[in-house]
Enzyme design. Structure first.
Site, PDB file in Angstrom:
ATOM      1  N   MET A  40       0.932  -1.148  -0.007  1.00  0.00           N
ATOM      2  CA  MET A  40       0.063  -0.096   0.085  1.00  0.00           C
ATOM      3  C   MET A  40       0.808   1.211  -0.017  1.00  0.00           C
ATOM      4  O   MET A  40       1.214   1.860   1.062  1.00  0.00           O
ATOM      5  CB  MET A  40      -0.846   0.041   1.096  1.00  0.00           C
ATOM      6  CG  MET A  40      -1.639  -1.234   1.371  1.00  0.00           C
ATOM      7  SD  MET A  40      -3.132  -1.284   2.567  1.00  0.00           S
ATOM      8  CE  MET A  40      -1.946  -1.359   3.983  1.00  0.00           C
ATOM      9  N   ASP A  41       1.291   1.923  -1.085  1.00  0.00           N
ATOM     10  CA  ASP A  41       2.433   2.863  -1.461  1.00  0.00           C
ATOM     11  C   ASP A  41       1.604   4.177  -1.800  1.00  0.00           C
ATOM     12  O   ASP A  41       0.574   4.079  -2.923  1.00  0.00           O
ATOM     13  CB  ASP A  41       3.258   2.448  -2.437  1.00  0.00           C
ATOM     14  CG  ASP A  41       4.485   3.409  -2.249  1.00  0.00           C
ATOM     15  OD1 ASP A  41       4.715   4.220  -1.570  1.00  0.00           O
ATOM     16  OD2 ASP A  41       5.173   3.355  -3.445  1.00  0.00           O
TER      17      ASP A  41
END
Length: 362
Positions: A40-41
């Site tokens: 989850m960037d």
């Protein structure tokens, strides 16, 4: 007026759900991935672009996660893994780390509610990583959530916190070695403490080294034999063996066989050349390491999705992704939507035959 707006919103929501189910029915004609992993960037960049505090970016990321999880489980994906917090993230500014820990604790407590998302979909939750590194409130909340969802069996959510793949592999190797050491102890009736071996029958080997019959530990004495003089360093006890840094202290005759008792660095080793190995020494194998990995509770991922257009794995599931395709949409994590997920699944289906062939060759 307000009631009409709410009614229209509900009708649109119902229509969206119906269309989504229709699309999933079409996609399900092909193979559906069993396990999808997400990095989850982009939460911080999302907040920066909108001139919001960093905390708001992480909250938007949580909302995106809830939507993506719902899509995955409706599609029939059994396992979902998310990279929530790396060990390296502890190096960030203390106030940001504290914000993330507070948010994590808050959302874990939401999972414990009776009408929560995980209970609605029958999801079992695992927190994966070195949980000892978490502060106590978060660790306790995580343990409670795992215990509360232990009986859920329809799907699995794995949340990687205080995790890196290097830490996972080192942990697995250490646990494997401890397990094999315990097997050796069971075979030979031994105990290990501070480098000294106790209770070993004369003539037995441990890891290829002959062990004498030790019933007294720290004073270096043998049952029925004179105590060995260990008060002097190895080099003074026997100048002839100076190159080895070990000293042969005494030689005894036992049925025509020569036993050399060597004492050095506090470890007593008795070498008896003619004695054969009484038991097969167990070796650490690949399967031993794999069963001690944090991620041993789930199959290897079929798809890895990292947002923000990045193609780095960032020390995430390195052991498990040797044959896993990486999908990296340009969207930041809070912007990830249904179409990104569907596109990743369609790409998986297009390459499914090739990937399965590669896995069978391993």
């Amino acid at each position: 007026m307000e009631k009409s707006v709410i009614g229209a919103s509900q009708r649109l929501g119902g229509l969206g759900t119906f269309l989504r189910k229709c699309m999933f029915s079409v996609v399900s004609v092909g193979p559906i991935p069993e396990h999808i992993a997400f990095i989850m960037d982009g939460n911080r960049r999302y907040a920066k672009r909108r001139n919001l505090p960093v905390a708001e970016g992480h909250k938007a990321g949580y909302l995106a996660l809830m939507s993506i999880l719902r899509y995955c489980y409706e599609l029939g994906v059994k396992y979902v893994t998310v990279y929530a917090f790396s060990i390296d993230n502890f190096k960030r500014r203390p106030e940001e780390v504290q914000t993330l820990m507070d948010l994590l604790q808050e959302k874990i407590e939401v999972l414990l509610e009776k009408e929560s998302f995980v209970n609605q979909y029958g999801i079992r939750v695992y927190f994966i990583g070195n949980l000892k590194l978490l502060n106590e409130p978060v660790r306790v909340a995580a343990e409670k959530a795992m215990k509360a969802t232990a009986n859920n069996s329809k799907a699995v959510l794995l949340i990687c916190v205080a995790y890196t793949s290097c830490d996972e592999i080192v942990h697995a190797v250490q646990e494997s070695c401890n397990e094999k050491r315990n097997e050796i102890q069971a075979l030979n009736g031994t105990k290990f403490s501070n480098g000294v071996t106790y209770g070993v029958e004369k003539g037995e080997k441990i890891n290829g080294v002959m062990e004498c019959d030790l019933h007294k530990s720290c004073n270096g004495s043998l049952d029925g034999e004179a105590a060995l003089d260990t008060s002097k360093p190895c080099s003074e006890r026997d100048e002839a063996d100076e190159k080895e840094n070990t000293t042969v202290n005494h030689v005894e005759k036992d049925k025509g066989r020569e036993v050399a008792s060597r004492i050095c660095n506090g470890l007593i080793e008795d070498v008896q050349e003619s004695e054969k190995l009484p038991h097969k020494i167990p070796n650490v194998k690949l399967v031993d390491v794999e069963k001690h990995l944090y991620m041993a509770v789930a199959p290897d991922p079929d798809i890895m999705i990292r947002t923000s257009g990045e193609t780095r794995l960032s020390n995430f599931l390195l052991w498990q992704t040797s044959n896993c395709p990486l999908y990296s949409p340009a969207a930041l994590w809070p912007e990830l939507g249904l179409w990104h997920l569907v596109w990743a699944v369609l790409n998986f289906q297009r390459n499914h035959y090739y990937l399965e062939k590669k896995r069978k060759q391993m």
